[in-house]
Design a protein around this motif. Structure first.
Motif, mmCIF file in Angstrom:
data_model
loop_
_atom_site.group_PDB
_atom_site.id
_atom_site.type_symbol
_atom_site.label_atom_id
_atom_site.label_comp_id
_atom_site.label_asym_id
_atom_site.label_seq_id
_atom_site.Cartn_x
_atom_site.Cartn_y
_atom_site.Cartn_z
ATOM 1 N N ILE A 1 1.957 12.717 18.606
ATOM 2 C CA ILE A 1 0.779 12.206 17.912
ATOM 3 C C ILE A 1 0.630 12.910 16.562
ATOM 4 O O ILE A 1 0.751 14.117 16.445
ATOM 5 C CB ILE A 1 -0.484 12.428 18.764
ATOM 6 N N GLY A 2 0.341 12.121 15.560
ATOM 7 C CA GLY A 2 0.267 12.615 14.189
ATOM 8 C C GLY A 2 1.502 12.223 13.400
ATOM 9 O O GLY A 2 1.428 11.991 12.199
ATOM 10 N N TYR A 3 2.631 12.118 14.116
ATOM 11 C CA TYR A 3 3.894 11.709 13.499
ATOM 12 C C TYR A 3 4.330 10.321 13.967
ATOM 13 O O TYR A 3 5.185 9.697 13.349
ATOM 14 C CB TYR A 3 5.012 12.700 13.851
ATOM 15 N N LEU A 4 3.769 9.863 15.055
ATOM 16 C CA LEU A 4 4.215 8.631 15.698
ATOM 17 C C LEU A 4 3.772 7.392 14.920
ATOM 18 O O LEU A 4 2.598 7.249 14.570
ATOM 19 C CB LEU A 4 3.660 8.582 17.121
ATOM 20 N N ASP A 5 4.705 6.495 14.670
ATOM 21 C CA ASP A 5 4.437 5.252 13.950
ATOM 22 C C ASP A 5 3.459 4.396 14.755
ATOM 23 O O ASP A 5 3.735 4.042 15.897
ATOM 24 C CB ASP A 5 5.772 4.511 13.757
ATOM 25 N N PRO A 6 2.298 4.020 14.189
ATOM 26 C CA PRO A 6 1.338 3.190 14.933
ATOM 27 C C PRO A 6 1.874 1.803 15.238
ATOM 28 O O PRO A 6 1.335 1.114 16.109
ATOM 29 C CB PRO A 6 0.115 3.132 14.003
ATOM 30 N N ASN A 7 2.932 1.363 14.545
ATOM 31 C CA ASN A 7 3.545 0.071 14.849
ATOM 32 C C ASN A 7 4.400 0.125 16.115
ATOM 33 O O ASN A 7 4.716 -0.914 16.696
ATOM 34 C CB ASN A 7 4.436 -0.392 13.690
ATOM 35 N N LYS B 1 -1.255 20.640 8.533
ATOM 36 C CA LYS B 1 -0.639 20.153 9.764
ATOM 37 C C LYS B 1 -0.793 18.639 9.852
ATOM 38 O O LYS B 1 -1.761 18.073 9.334
ATOM 39 C CB LYS B 1 -1.275 20.814 10.986
ATOM 40 N N ALA B 2 0.142 18.007 10.495
ATOM 41 C CA ALA B 2 0.087 16.548 10.623
ATOM 42 C C ALA B 2 -1.188 16.101 11.321
ATOM 43 O O ALA B 2 -1.776 15.075 10.974
ATOM 44 C CB ALA B 2 1.306 16.044 11.387
ATOM 45 N N MET B 3 -1.617 16.877 12.296
ATOM 46 C CA MET B 3 -2.865 16.595 13.007
ATOM 47 C C MET B 3 -3.585 17.921 13.209
ATOM 48 O O MET B 3 -3.049 18.824 13.852
ATOM 49 C CB MET B 3 -2.584 15.922 14.357
ATOM 50 N N ASP B 4 -4.774 18.043 12.632
ATOM 51 C CA ASP B 4 -5.516 19.303 12.694
ATOM 52 C C ASP B 4 -6.980 18.986 12.998
ATOM 53 O O ASP B 4 -7.734 18.538 12.117
ATOM 54 C CB ASP B 4 -5.393 20.055 11.367
#
Length: 350
Positions: free
Chosen positions: A191-197, A225-228
């Motif tokens: 999560i944070g890097y994963l393509d929503p498509n 960070k990608a998700m913080d």
């Protein structure tokens, strides 16, 4: 590929001592080992949870993918793979669980470098960040250019490791899929890097990796960070979109570093913007990314049609709308609860 005796790996890692543990993830643990011939290696074992299940699928898959990269393919000329971690061999423990022996990466991960646990470590310079970004792009290019091509599915800063010369190498191929594979895995990544498509197996494509690379590139440029969840806007992509919509590109720059010129930075951000476009067809191929990055690195900046700031902004607005829709999906709900979706991490400093 060498077949190692289990007993020599036990000796090399001091019986898999906690003092030799250098990385831990949902699928495996990685230990530093020193063989009798003084070679320093990394030994990857199953995680405790997978050991209990005797589930070797991820390590077998990683063996298959990394072994294929050591063989010639049908591409012409063969793409370089200098920035992909090397598999040295395998072994089996008494329970027939698989172990991987990988080249040792002494300088930790890109995640460690960008987000050190203390503020004592100096941040990477702008030139170092450019070099790292280009090396990661070349690693991904080597996967996507092969025949059959390989989709990594878990491109993230924790899976980018550094050798003794601080060359970046892409690691952790447990989730990778080769074109033509019979297995149809559910969407996987972090999560944070994963393509929503990427919401179902039929949506798997090389452009999923391109999206994840775009997130890593924003992470490199911003130092975030990608998700913080400690930030007002947790997602770095959402945060960057807001700044781009407000034409505040330079606010994305990591405040810990100074730039010799704003032009290369702006172009790198717009490359990232194109990578995370909502429309997969608007995303560049990795080969295009490498070409444009090389121009930036060598200060021969020319803006191609696919890299225009205006198109980047339009695509990012579309991405925001698309992401909002995806937030209602089961996949997004899983991410909000757990962070990783079938992901793994091989990283850490000795």
């Amino acid at each position: 590929m060498e077949e190692f005796k289990y007993e020599e790996l036990v000796e090399a890692t001091e019986s898999f001592s906690s003092s030799r543990l250098i990385g831990r993830g949902s699928h495996g643990c990685v230990y530093k080992g020193v063989l009798r011939d003084e070679r320093v290696i990394a030994v990857k074992t199953l995680s405790l949870a997978l050991q209990a299940l005797h589930d070797n699928s991820k390590l077998y898959n990683e063996t298959r993918i990394l072994s294929s990269l050591a063989e010639p393919d049908n591409s012409s000329p063969p793409p370089p793979s200098d920035h992909v971690i090397k598999l040295l061999g395998t072994s089996q423990d008494p329970s027939q669980d698989r172990l991987l022996v990988l080249e040792f990466m002494p300088n930790g991960s890109l995640h460690d470098l960008l987000h050190p646990p203390t503020n004592d470590a100096p941040p990477p310079t702008w030139s170092a960040r450019l070099r790292i970004a280009l090396q990661v792009a070349r690693a991904l290019q080597s996967l996507h250019a092969r025949k059959p091509f390989i989709v990594h599915r878990d491109i993230k800063s924790a899976n980018i490791l550094f050798d003794s010369d601080w060359n970046a190498k892409l690691a952790d191929f447990g989730l990778a899929i080769m074109d033509g594979d019979d297995r149809l895995d559910s969407p996987a990544g972090t999560i944070g890097y994963l393509d929503p498509n990427y919401t179902c197996p039929s949506k798997l494509s090389r452009k999923n990796d391109v999206f994840s690379f775009g997130v890593v590139l924003l992470e490199i440029m911003s130092g975030r960070k990608a998700m913080d969840v400690t930030k007002q806007t947790a997602s770095t992509v959402d945060w960057a979109i807001s700044l781009l919509e407000g034409q505040r590109v330079m606010d994305i720059c990591d405040p810990r570093i100074s730039l010799p010129s704003v032009v290369p930075f702006r172009h790198m951000v717009h490359i990232a913007g194109r990578c995370v476009a909502a429309d997969e067809g608007s995303r560049p191929s990795v080969s295009e990314i490498v070409v444009e990055m090389e121009r930036v690195v060598h200060l021969r900046v020319r803006v191609p049609a696919w890299l225009s700031p205006w198109r980047s902004l339009v695509s990012l607005k579309r991405w925001r709308k698309h992401a909002r829709r995806c937030n209602t999906s089961t996949l997004a709900k899983q991410g909000a609860e757990g962070g990783e979706i079938q992901g793994d991490m091989i990283s850490g400093k000795v």
